[in-house]
Write a protein that holds these residues in place. Structure first.
Motif, PDB file in Angstrom:
ATOM      1  N   GLU A 262       0.829  -1.208   0.000  1.00 65.05           N
ATOM      2  CA  GLU A 262       0.000   0.000   0.000  1.00 65.05           C
ATOM      3  C   GLU A 262       0.867   1.263   0.000  1.00 65.05           C
ATOM      4  N   HIS A 263       1.993   1.218   0.717  1.00 66.67           N
ATOM      5  CA  HIS A 263       2.876   2.379   0.770  1.00 66.67           C
ATOM      6  C   HIS A 263       3.413   2.738  -0.611  1.00 66.67           C
ATOM      7  N   PHE A 264       3.634   1.735  -1.446  1.00 67.42           N
ATOM      8  CA  PHE A 264       4.203   1.975  -2.781  1.00 67.42           C
ATOM      9  C   PHE A 264       3.150   1.874  -3.888  1.00 67.42           C
ATOM     10  N   ARG A 265       1.879   1.871  -3.516  1.00 64.66           N
ATOM     11  CA  ARG A 265       0.820   1.780  -4.524  1.00 64.66           C
ATOM     12  C   ARG A 265       0.901   2.975  -5.485  1.00 64.66           C
ATOM     13  N   GLY A 266       0.854   2.685  -6.777  1.00 62.32           N
ATOM     14  CA  GLY A 266       0.932   3.728  -7.792  1.00 62.32           C
ATOM     15  C   GLY A 266       2.342   4.189  -8.091  1.00 62.32           C
ATOM     16  N   ARG A 267       3.295   3.763  -7.319  1.00 68.48           N
ATOM     17  CA  ARG A 267       4.712   4.099  -7.556  1.00 68.48           C
ATOM     18  C   ARG A 267       5.565   2.869  -7.196  1.00 68.48           C
ATOM     19  N   ASP A 297      12.057  -0.520 -20.256  1.00 60.49           N
ATOM     20  CA  ASP A 297      10.904  -1.398 -20.025  1.00 60.49           C
ATOM     21  C   ASP A 297      10.201  -1.081 -18.711  1.00 60.49           C
ATOM     22  N   GLY A 298      10.613   0.036 -18.069  1.00 56.33           N
ATOM     23  CA  GLY A 298       9.915   0.457 -16.858  1.00 56.33           C
ATOM     24  C   GLY A 298      10.500  -0.103 -15.578  1.00 56.33           C
ATOM     25  N   GLY A 299      11.470  -0.982 -15.694  1.00 51.95           N
ATOM     26  CA  GLY A 299      12.074  -1.550 -14.499  1.00 51.95           C
ATOM     27  C   GLY A 299      13.161  -0.657 -13.934  1.00 51.95           C
ATOM     28  N   ARG A 300      13.578  -0.958 -12.721  1.00 57.34           N
ATOM     29  CA  ARG A 300      14.715  -0.248 -12.140  1.00 57.34           C
ATOM     30  C   ARG A 300      15.678  -1.282 -11.621  1.00 57.34           C
ATOM     31  N   THR A 407       8.325  11.213  -2.318  1.00 58.29           N
ATOM     32  CA  THR A 407       9.190  11.808  -3.331  1.00 58.29           C
ATOM     33  C   THR A 407      10.459  10.999  -3.478  1.00 58.29           C
ATOM     34  N   GLY A 408      11.061  11.043  -4.648  1.00 61.80           N
ATOM     35  CA  GLY A 408      12.289  10.303  -4.910  1.00 61.80           C
ATOM     36  C   GLY A 408      12.979  10.837  -6.141  1.00 61.80           C
ATOM     37  N   SER A 409      14.148  10.286  -6.439  1.00 61.37           N
ATOM     38  CA  SER A 409      14.918  10.709  -7.596  1.00 61.37           C
ATOM     39  C   SER A 409      15.188   9.530  -8.494  1.00 61.37           C
ATOM     40  N   ASP A 410      15.678   9.787  -9.685  1.00 63.68           N
ATOM     41  CA  ASP A 410      15.932   8.720 -10.636  1.00 63.68           C
ATOM     42  C   ASP A 410      17.142   7.881 -10.247  1.00 63.68           C
TER      43      ASP A 410
END
Length: 417
Positions: A262-267, A297-300, A407-410
């Motif tokens: 839930e904390h990372f939902r949507g991100r 591909d959207g992964g990190r 908030t975060g960075s790349d």
């Protein structure tokens, strides 16, 4: 719940009837039933090990205050989320939490003095043979079954371990309940390679006899005389875990895992730094780790180093980590595993962390082909957090909010604490 342990020297041993327990030897992993009266007289441990009582996690023949404990029983339900006693069958290491589990007492001020015993025993274990000679043997029992008082004998324990520092062996840790802080011990023992503990030796000990006489097991004698551990190790024979083995099944654990998702939902991609920290909890020798920008591909990805060797002459092994923040009905499959494997260079290893589970085909291909990839599933995450004090939904929420705000960075570089 801790997994069973076994030994090549162990033979099958049927459980004795309740009224026969005063005459039996203790066989590793054997089940010993409780009585049927519906009260504390049903307790089998008091029959198996006389003079230690029938209640509590520490059951002692003798008094820590008088320094005359002759035999110690550790009893665990294996089901206290705030105090996750755990047995690692592959190394023979057993982690046990002391008896100061609520605010209001000094670390060593509990009854029957289990923490005081831990303090004195672990100190004496690093002294000479004469001091170790006064250390009582520890017998480990675990609750068996959802109902009744039946127990399973899990082994003969020696304090400490062959690969542990003194700080790793016994540590005073802080907890907070209702805004009140208090300390308890986290102790680590080694299950010795002893398939049978003779009834004759137990009787000899509780009557005050020399612990190295009366049928003393060879493994205990060796430890007392030389502090050489003969651990009972049991490498896993099943390396493919099913879904039920990878996801928790109790409400508290499910709530913890749901809190992370839930904390990372949507991100969900922001779960990556959290996965790195979870890996650090499991592998504290991890050095600097770089969480890289999102790929096409959207992964990190995260890349880092794991250190081996003494501080004066360490070597670093590179690794790559990927994280998958998924719901419990979403398996991590072959494609995700192949993606990580394709990024591993020679002499690298990989780490794949998920809040869900890995499907069988993916696990089988990785293990059959010998790829050096660590797989950390939802149940593993909950166990790691519990072992480090994050034992409730509230504690995990506070940890996430502090460490991983919205908030975060790349690109993020994480360092060891």
């Amino acid at each position: 719940m801790p997994a069973p342990i076994a030994s090549s020297s162990q033979t099958a041993h049927p459980a004795a009837a309740f009224d026969e327990l005063t005459d039996v030897d203790l066989h590793l992993d054997a089940f010993y039933p409780g009585g049927t009266k519906g009260n504390i007289s049903d307790d089998p441990i008091s029959k198996l090990v006389p003079k230690v009582g029938n209640q509590g996690g520490f059951r002692l023949a003798g008094s820590p205050w008088n320094q005359d404990v002759r035999l110690a029983v550790l009893y665990t339900t294996g089901r206290e989320p705030d105090w996750p006693d755990a047995l690692d069958p592959q190394t023979g290491t057993f982690t046990y939490y002391g008896d100061n589990k609520k605010p209001g007492h000094e670390l060593h001020g509990t009854n029957p003095g289990g923490n005081l015993l831990l303090r004195d025993v672990f100190a004496a274990s690093h002294a000479g043979p004469a001091e170790r000679h006064r250390i009582p043997p520890f017998l480990l029992f675990e609750k068996a079954g959802a109902t009744g008082r039946g127990v399973r004998f899990r082994g003969l324990l020696a304090p400490g371990g062959p690969a542990l520092t003194s700080d790793d062996e016994l540590a005073a840790i802080w907890r907070t309940t209702g805004g009140e802080r208090f300390q308890n011990y986290r102790a680590r023992f080694t299950v010795l390679d002893q398939a049978v503990v003779p009834r004759r030796w137990i009787q000899h000990l509780v009557q005050g006899g020399d612990p190295l006489g009366g049928g003393c097991p060879d493994a205990w004698r060796t430890w007392i005389e030389t502090r050489s551990y003969l651990p009972l190790t049991a490498p896993a024979t099943t390396v493919i875990r099913g879904r039920a083995e990878q996801l928790p099944d109790d409400p508290n654990s499910l709530e913890i895992l749901a809190t992370i998702r839930e904390h990372f939902r949507g991100r969900e991609h922001d779960f990556e730094p959290c996965a790195v920290e979870l890996w650090r909890l499991l592998a504290p020798a991890t050095g600097e780790v770089e969480v890289t920008r999102r790929s096409r591909d959207g992964g990190r990805d995260a890349v880092g180093q794991y250190y081996l060797g003494p501080p004066t002459d360490r070597i670093a092994i590179d690794f790559a980590l990927e994280a998958k923040c998924k719901s419990p009905d979403q398996a991590v499959g072959v494609n995700e595993g192949s993606r990580l494997i394709s990024r591993l260079r020679h002499r690298n290893f990989g780490v794949l962390v998920t809040t869900s589970f890995f499907n069988r085909q993916m696990q089988k291909e990785i293990r059959d082909d010998g790829h050096p990839v660590v797989l950390i599933c939802g149940r593993d995450i909950v166990d790691l957090l519990r072992q480090h004090g994050y034992t409730s939904k509230t504690a995990v929420e506070e940890w996430l909010a502090k460490r991983y705000p919205a908030t975060g960075s790349d690109t993020l570089v994480t360092q060891p604490d």
